[in-house]
Design a protein around this motif. Sequence first.
Motif, PDB file in Angstrom:
ATOM      1  N   GLU A 518       0.834  -1.211   0.000  1.00 25.61           N
ATOM      2  CA  GLU A 518       0.000   0.000   0.000  1.00 25.61           C
ATOM      3  C   GLU A 518       0.865   1.256   0.000  1.00 25.61           C
ATOM      4  OE1 GLU A 518      -2.622  -0.402   3.317  1.00 25.61           O
ATOM      5  OE2 GLU A 518      -3.983  -1.792   2.269  1.00 25.61           O
ATOM      6  N   THR A 519       1.966   1.215   0.743  1.00 20.51           N
ATOM      7  CA  THR A 519       2.886   2.364   0.757  1.00 20.51           C
ATOM      8  C   THR A 519       3.487   2.581  -0.621  1.00 20.51           C
ATOM      9  OG1 THR A 519       3.454   1.936   3.069  1.00 20.51           O
ATOM     10  CG2 THR A 519       4.982   3.298   1.819  1.00 20.51           C
ATOM     11  N   LEU A 520       3.914   1.482  -1.272  1.00 17.58           N
ATOM     12  CA  LEU A 520       4.527   1.591  -2.596  1.00 17.58           C
ATOM     13  C   LEU A 520       3.523   2.069  -3.643  1.00 17.58           C
ATOM     14  CD1 LEU A 520       6.771  -1.605  -2.629  1.00 17.58           C
ATOM     15  CD2 LEU A 520       7.543   0.767  -2.589  1.00 17.58           C
ATOM     16  N   LYS A 521       2.281   1.675  -3.500  1.00 21.78           N
ATOM     17  CA  LYS A 521       1.258   2.122  -4.458  1.00 21.78           C
ATOM     18  C   LYS A 521       1.121   3.645  -4.430  1.00 21.78           C
ATOM     19  CE  LYS A 521      -3.503   1.506  -5.972  1.00 21.78           C
ATOM     20  NZ  LYS A 521      -4.815   0.878  -5.740  1.00 21.78           N
ATOM     21  N   LYS A 522       1.260   4.222  -3.225  1.00 24.05           N
ATOM     22  CA  LYS A 522       1.146   5.684  -3.096  1.00 24.05           C
ATOM     23  C   LYS A 522       2.403   6.396  -3.599  1.00 24.05           C
ATOM     24  CE  LYS A 522      -1.700   5.280   1.070  1.00 24.05           C
ATOM     25  NZ  LYS A 522      -1.671   5.378   2.549  1.00 24.05           N
ATOM     26  N   LYS A 523       3.553   5.737  -3.483  1.00 22.54           N
ATOM     27  CA  LYS A 523       4.813   6.424  -3.760  1.00 22.54           C
ATOM     28  C   LYS A 523       5.336   6.257  -5.191  1.00 22.54           C
ATOM     29  CE  LYS A 523       5.590   8.397   0.144  1.00 22.54           C
ATOM     30  NZ  LYS A 523       5.718   9.864   0.202  1.00 22.54           N
ATOM     31  N   LEU A 524       5.010   5.135  -5.852  1.00 21.73           N
ATOM     32  CA  LEU A 524       5.572   4.887  -7.183  1.00 21.73           C
ATOM     33  C   LEU A 524       4.846   5.710  -8.248  1.00 21.73           C
ATOM     34  CD1 LEU A 524       6.176   1.022  -7.174  1.00 21.73           C
ATOM     35  CD2 LEU A 524       7.808   2.838  -6.721  1.00 21.73           C
ATOM     36  N   PRO A 525       5.578   6.343  -9.155  1.00 27.30           N
ATOM     37  CA  PRO A 525       4.919   7.106 -10.237  1.00 27.30           C
ATOM     38  C   PRO A 525       4.297   6.170 -11.268  1.00 27.30           C
ATOM     39  CG  PRO A 525       7.310   7.107 -10.516  1.00 27.30           C
ATOM     40  CD  PRO A 525       7.047   6.426  -9.215  1.00 27.30           C
ATOM     41  N   ARG A 526       3.214   6.601 -11.900  1.00 28.24           N
ATOM     42  CA  ARG A 526       2.568   5.778 -12.936  1.00 28.24           C
ATOM     43  C   ARG A 526       3.449   5.732 -14.172  1.00 28.24           C
ATOM     44  NH1 ARG A 526      -3.342   7.958 -13.869  1.00 28.24           N
ATOM     45  NH2 ARG A 526      -3.502   6.105 -15.190  1.00 28.24           N
ATOM     46  N   GLN A 527       3.340   4.602 -14.908  1.00 26.51           N
ATOM     47  CA  GLN A 527       4.131   4.398 -16.124  1.00 26.51           C
ATOM     48  C   GLN A 527       3.182   4.216 -17.309  1.00 26.51           C
ATOM     49  OE1 GLN A 527       7.524   4.428 -15.939  1.00 26.51           O
ATOM     50  NE2 GLN A 527       7.495   4.662 -13.703  1.00 26.51           N
ATOM     51  N   GLN A 528       3.772   3.989 -18.477  1.00 27.68           N
ATOM     52  CA  GLN A 528       2.956   3.742 -19.674  1.00 27.68           C
ATOM     53  C   GLN A 528       2.336   2.345 -19.646  1.00 27.68           C
ATOM     54  OE1 GLN A 528       2.216   5.769 -22.119  1.00 27.68           O
ATOM     55  NE2 GLN A 528       3.523   7.497 -21.540  1.00 27.68           N
ATOM     56  N   PHE A 529       2.769   1.521 -18.693  1.00 27.63           N
ATOM     57  CA  PHE A 529       2.239   0.159 -18.585  1.00 27.63           C
ATOM     58  C   PHE A 529       1.772  -0.072 -17.148  1.00 27.63           C
ATOM     59  CE2 PHE A 529       6.796   0.278 -18.016  1.00 27.63           C
ATOM     60  CZ  PHE A 529       6.985  -0.357 -16.802  1.00 27.63           C
ATOM     61  N   GLU A 530       0.938  -1.077 -16.958  1.00 25.79           N
ATOM     62  CA  GLU A 530       0.426  -1.397 -15.633  1.00 25.79           C
ATOM     63  C   GLU A 530       1.539  -1.995 -14.761  1.00 25.79           C
ATOM     64  OE1 GLU A 530      -3.633  -3.457 -14.325  1.00 25.79           O
ATOM     65  OE2 GLU A 530      -2.141  -4.920 -14.980  1.00 25.79           O
ATOM     66  N   ILE A 531       1.610  -1.563 -13.480  1.00 27.15           N
ATOM     67  CA  ILE A 531       2.640  -2.060 -12.563  1.00 27.15           C
ATOM     68  C   ILE A 531       1.986  -2.951 -11.512  1.00 27.15           C
ATOM     69  CG2 ILE A 531       4.438  -1.433 -10.903  1.00 27.15           C
ATOM     70  CD1 ILE A 531       4.545   1.320 -12.230  1.00 27.15           C
ATOM     71  N   LYS A 532       2.504  -4.178 -11.398  1.00 29.45           N
ATOM     72  CA  LYS A 532       2.045  -5.085 -10.345  1.00 29.45           C
ATOM     73  C   LYS A 532       3.004  -4.990  -9.161  1.00 29.45           C
ATOM     74  CE  LYS A 532       1.940  -8.932 -12.662  1.00 29.45           C
ATOM     75  NZ  LYS A 532       1.768 -10.382 -12.940  1.00 29.45           N
TER      76      LYS A 532
END
Length: 599
Positions: A518-532
Amino acid sequence: MDLRNFCIIAHIDHGKSTLADRLLEVTGTVSKREMKDQLLDQMDLERERGITIKLQPVRMSWSEAGHEVILNLIDTPGHVDFSYEVSRSLAAVEGAVLLVDATQGIQAQTLANLYLAIELNLTIIPAVNKIDLPGARIEEVAGEIAILLGCPPDEVLRVSGKTGEGVPDLISAVIKRIPSPRAQSDARARALIFDSVYDEYRGVVAYVRVVDGRLSPHDSVLFYATRAQTSILEVGHFTPLYRQSSILETGEIGYIVTGLKSVEECRVGDTILLSSDREREPLPGYAEVKPMVFAGFYPESGEDFKLLRDAIDKLKVNDAALMYEHEHSPALGFGYRCGFLGLLHLEIVQERLKREYNLDIIVTVPSVAYRITRLDGAVSVIHSPLELPEQQMVSSIEEPWIRADIVAPESCIGAIMSLAADKRGAYKNTEYLTSAAGAHTGRVIMHFELPLSSILVDFYDKLKSVSAGYASLNYELSGYREADVVRLDISIADECVEAFSSIVYRPDAYAAGRSIVETLKKKLPRQQFEIKIQASIGAKVIAAERISALRKDVTAKLYGGDVTRKQKLLKKQKEGKKRMRSMGRVDIPTEAYLDILRR
């Protein structure tokens, strides 16, 4: 020459550095024009936090009944994470001033430092500090100290490090009670290295206590443990700055400019001998320090690894408790696995690397050393989660436990026992502190046994919270016990990020994994592809989140026709995203590492 060597020991924030300031002022070592608060604390970090991190020696002169006495003082830290600095200071002196805050009374680290001094047979001079404060309980605290040491209450001195009241009496007590150094001044020279620093221009500067004989410039000397040889460039004393002198004699504390450029050649605890005495017996050194907390240090940029290597080598000279070894991570590159005495020690080292060497560091999640017994009977100690073997190959895993002493008000017993139980601790017993008259002081010493890993992150903060700030903690390693722990791995975009791997208790694994993803979901920037983002134990995923892709509307240019035209474009985009996901790499921002570390 009449000498007295002593140090000041106390719990954190009981006024050691302030008393040292008054001693320098009263003895005239430092003029009032040059005087400033925490004069012996050389680092900006020490002044900002109001704590002593490094031991610091200073030489003073005092006339008693027309007789001049040289006083060598070593100011010591109070926090449990810097107890190795205290133990090295005690080994270089004959006596110690035990300082206790008149408003707080005896605390956990007061007891720990006192026991260290007693083990070395040092003369103890007890003193109650901060007697000028309105809330001072002078007689009550003096009574507690008297019972602890088994001495009459009137032998406990009353001083104020702030106003200087009682400081001349303390100096007189040091001269009368602490013996002068006993050694053979006509013997061949031997000196104990109790600290050292690295000077960019003069090489390694060793802080020494001369035990036998005398040392002077141009003497050819040998470092017993490393067998390094050099010629002394300069000797001198601390006032508190370096003051050059012609000789260092028996019993004196001073510095030696060695000229050595390799930091490995001058070790704390080593013996300096004359080169002609190669086979002479060395002095007893220090007990090998045992790190309790381990974390990986990696440079943010791989190009900075050489700078990190040089910085850690130089820092090791100044911080003997720091342990490190090379480590390589596929994700983070080359770095070091470092061992620390506690989380504050880790934080201070990280901050010093940033300030003194201008390095930005990625720190992996801290862990403790686990003892692994494999199915074939082989036993090994691991310092990193990545070293933990597969579960089917392990017979048992043991974790380090500590003996903890908590000094707190009587009213907090229930809350502290509940906190220790939450941290898997085992209660042992409680001692009630009494005054000299035998009356209860309302304070207790509680003894627990706890897993070291359970006190790493937030135990101290919660202890202060449940005791309204009154409780204090001291601990020491007691041994290893079997533990039900597993390795928790974190994967981002199907790639395992080693810096986030940690060893957790099996019942807590789901909550820990859920918190991290949950912490990483808030901190990682969105990319051109879906991130799991996945948290897993072995092959089993226990928590997962997804960050949706930045999406371009590829159907915007359509203005008519069959629906299959739209489906064809969306399918083409989907295949492109899939191809990009298999090639793409997610850059993890530093804030994400720090947030996981703070967790």
